[in-house]
Design an enzyme around this catalytic site. Sequence first.
Site, PDB file in Angstrom:
ATOM      1  CG  ASP A 160      -1.593  -1.361   1.388  1.00 30.35           C
ATOM      2  OD1 ASP A 160      -2.361  -1.719   0.496  1.00 30.35           O
ATOM      3  OD2 ASP A 160      -1.321  -2.066   2.379  1.00 30.35           O
ATOM      4  CG  HIS A 188      -3.351  -5.220   3.187  1.00 34.41           C
ATOM      5  ND1 HIS A 188      -2.896  -4.373   2.201  1.00 34.41           N
ATOM      6  CD2 HIS A 188      -3.721  -6.349   2.537  1.00 34.41           C
ATOM      7  CE1 HIS A 188      -2.977  -4.964   1.032  1.00 34.41           C
ATOM      8  NE2 HIS A 188      -3.486  -6.170   1.210  1.00 34.41           N
TER       9      HIS A 188
END
Length: 329
Positions: A160, A188
């Site tokens: 990410d 996440h």
Amino acid sequence: MTRTPVNVTVTGAAGQIGYALLFRIASGHLLGPDVPVNLRLLEITPALKAAEGTAMELDDCAFPLLRGIQITDDANVAFDGTNVALLVGARPRTKGMERGDLLEANGGIFKPQGKAINDHAADDIKVLVVGNPANTNALIAQAAAPDVPAERFTAMTRLDHNRALTQLAKKTNSQVSDIKKLTIWGNHSATQYPDIFHAEIAGKNAAEVVSDEQWLADEFIPTVAKRGAAIIEARGASSAASAANAAIDHVHTWVNGTEAGNWASMGIPSDGSYGVPEGLISSFPVTVKDGAYSIVQGLEINDFSRGRIDASVQELAEERDAVRGLGLI
Ligand SMILES: NC(=O)c1ccc[n+]([C@@H]2O[C@H](COP(=O)([O-])OP(=O)(O)OC[C@H]3O[C@@H](n4cnc5c(N)ncnc54)[C@H](O)[C@@H]3O)[C@@H](O)[C@H]2O)c1
Ligand SMILES: O=C(O)C[C@H](O)C(=O)O
């Protein structure tokens, strides 16, 4: 001087991330160009043959740093003396599967693996959980390993982080290498919060350089947070090479440290910083020195960021409560 090889265990080694990961570990990208490695590949029994095929290819690369490969379907063997564990193998969500079913199925994987790490791994074990839901799988494994310091269990949000770097670089016509101090907060998952308010682009505050809150709220954050789904839609399979690359980055940073004037994002057990309840495995900005990470302290969190961090942390708390209810932690 010859260095003792580092034992690196990869679970789900015959899967697509495994295939993109193992060759980079063996060629020195995980730990450094002078660190020999022994690879331990853990797979479920039906996938052992595929893992053997990958091991044959690893042999055929004649990597100077690769000292041995062991393939097993027994977690107690796979984690024996392990220094670095990459927990990639997980149960994917299939059609009709509820979130609770997914957590339970993954509990059946990460709880015994946590116990095997507890009983057999080396004292300096470092664990990175990649398999989804990564933060909560890490929590399950950590809870099953009471003799291992909790901070050795981490979850991957580096993908990410890397995704956010590139999106920000594109928006500002800058290079990813010009961007420092970007943060992924939380889970996440689609609730994660990529934060540019403390980030710098060539020394200037990134939020001021962008100066476009609408882009931030309506494009940047959803693009980063939903990138995994977009990759699945485009490729027909989830991200593999970029996930493997992020796993390499995460462990490399953890072992070798962050550069001066920069930090990284890691999913780590909260110590209560920034209002994240203690024990939740949440993503934070961290600096790393001598193989140990510390949460960057003292950042001012504005209202825009606060609401988004809280929402992702709330999701983590719900996942924790669900696995607690299932007796997994
Ligand atoms: N955190 C992240 O940023 C991130 C990014 C991408 C993918 N992922 C996740 O990583 C995981 C793996 O992705 P993939 O594309 O490699 O999947 P994959 O299905 O190609 O491979 C998974 C492998 O795990 C193995 N496996 C299943 N149960 C196991 C067990 N108990 N022990 C050992 N091995 C086991 C399977 O046999 C399979 O070979 C998925 O959960 C995916 O959602 C996480
Ligand atoms: O496997 C997924 O669901 C997506 C993955 O976590 C990703 O971020 O690419």
